[in-house]
Structure formats: C-alpha cells, structure tokens
Motif scaffolding. Structure first.
Motif, PDB file in Angstrom:
ATOM      1  N   SER A  12     -32.433 -73.948 -36.291  1.00 55.47           N
ATOM      2  CA  SER A  12     -32.751 -72.598 -35.831  1.00 55.47           C
ATOM      3  C   SER A  12     -34.092 -72.520 -35.114  1.00 55.47           C
ATOM      4  O   SER A  12     -34.374 -71.540 -34.430  1.00 55.47           O
ATOM      5  CB  SER A  12     -32.719 -71.624 -37.005  1.00 55.47           C
ATOM      6  OG  SER A  12     -33.615 -72.043 -37.996  1.00 55.47           O
ATOM      7  N   CYS A  13     -34.949 -73.527 -35.262  1.00 55.97           N
ATOM      8  CA  CYS A  13     -36.260 -73.467 -34.611  1.00 55.97           C
ATOM      9  C   CYS A  13     -36.896 -74.847 -34.549  1.00 55.97           C
ATOM     10  O   CYS A  13     -36.333 -75.825 -35.016  1.00 55.97           O
ATOM     11  CB  CYS A  13     -37.169 -72.493 -35.368  1.00 55.97           C
ATOM     12  SG  CYS A  13     -37.679 -73.107 -36.978  1.00 55.97           S
ATOM     13  N   HIS A  15     -39.322 -75.996 -36.188  1.00 51.34           N
ATOM     14  CA  HIS A  15     -39.640 -76.597 -37.488  1.00 51.34           C
ATOM     15  C   HIS A  15     -38.475 -77.420 -38.015  1.00 51.34           C
ATOM     16  O   HIS A  15     -38.677 -78.467 -38.636  1.00 51.34           O
ATOM     17  CB  HIS A  15     -40.031 -75.526 -38.511  1.00 51.34           C
ATOM     18  CG  HIS A  15     -41.364 -74.918 -38.241  1.00 51.34           C
ATOM     19  ND1 HIS A  15     -41.510 -73.609 -37.853  1.00 51.34           N
ATOM     20  CD2 HIS A  15     -42.606 -75.439 -38.267  1.00 51.34           C
ATOM     21  CE1 HIS A  15     -42.793 -73.361 -37.654  1.00 51.34           C
ATOM     22  NE2 HIS A  15     -43.485 -74.457 -37.901  1.00 51.34           N
ATOM     23  N   CYS A  16     -37.264 -76.929 -37.788  1.00 47.20           N
ATOM     24  CA  CYS A  16     -36.076 -77.685 -38.197  1.00 47.20           C
ATOM     25  C   CYS A  16     -36.083 -79.048 -37.509  1.00 47.20           C
ATOM     26  O   CYS A  16     -35.869 -80.078 -38.148  1.00 47.20           O
ATOM     27  CB  CYS A  16     -34.798 -76.946 -37.810  1.00 47.20           C
ATOM     28  SG  CYS A  16     -34.614 -75.325 -38.549  1.00 47.20           S
TER      29      CYS A  16
HETATM   30 CU   LIG Z   1     -36.242 -74.047 -38.234  1.00 47.64          CU
END
Ligand SMILES: [Cu+2]
Length: 68
Positions: A12-13, A15-16
């Motif tokens: 999803s972003c 960081h993932c």
């Molecule tokens: Cu993420």
C-alpha cells in the motif's frame, strides 16, 4: 541468475516496499531487490529455484502474498 517481478496486491505504500526489501535481502541467494509502491511490484534477482521458493515463503509469511 534469474530476475522475477512479483505483483503483490497488499503493498500500500513505500514502507511496505521497504520492509519487503529488508526481509528479502536477508534471504541467502538473493542478489538484488527493487520495488515500486505505485505499481505494487517487487523485482528480485536470485540464484536458484530453491531461492525462489524461500522468497515466496517469506512474502507469504509477511502477509504480502504475490498474486502469480
Ligand atoms: Cu505500506
């Protein structure tokens, strides 16, 4: 050496992508990991089919199962 691109819907972003990169870089036989949060893809350079198996297991363990 083989390069494979995984499509991972749970990304999803950024960081993932970063956590996936960190985990996969620990896998023995993995040479390079790149990712794109917009396209929800991770591209991995690895050495053997055994490495590919571990990559898939690691992604599933992290709750980022690839869709192919
Ligand atoms: Cu993420």
């Amino acid at each position: 050496m083989t390069t494979k691109t995984f499509h991972i819907p749970n990304i999803s972003c950024g960081h993932c992508v970063k956590s996936i990169k960190n985990e996969l870089q620990e896998v023995s036989g993995v040479l390079k990991v790149d990712g794109d949060p917009e396209k929800k893809v991770i591209t991995v350079e690895y050495e053997t089919p055994d490495t590919l198996k571990t990559i898939c297991e690691t992604l599933i363990d992290m709750n980022f199962p690839p869709d192919d």
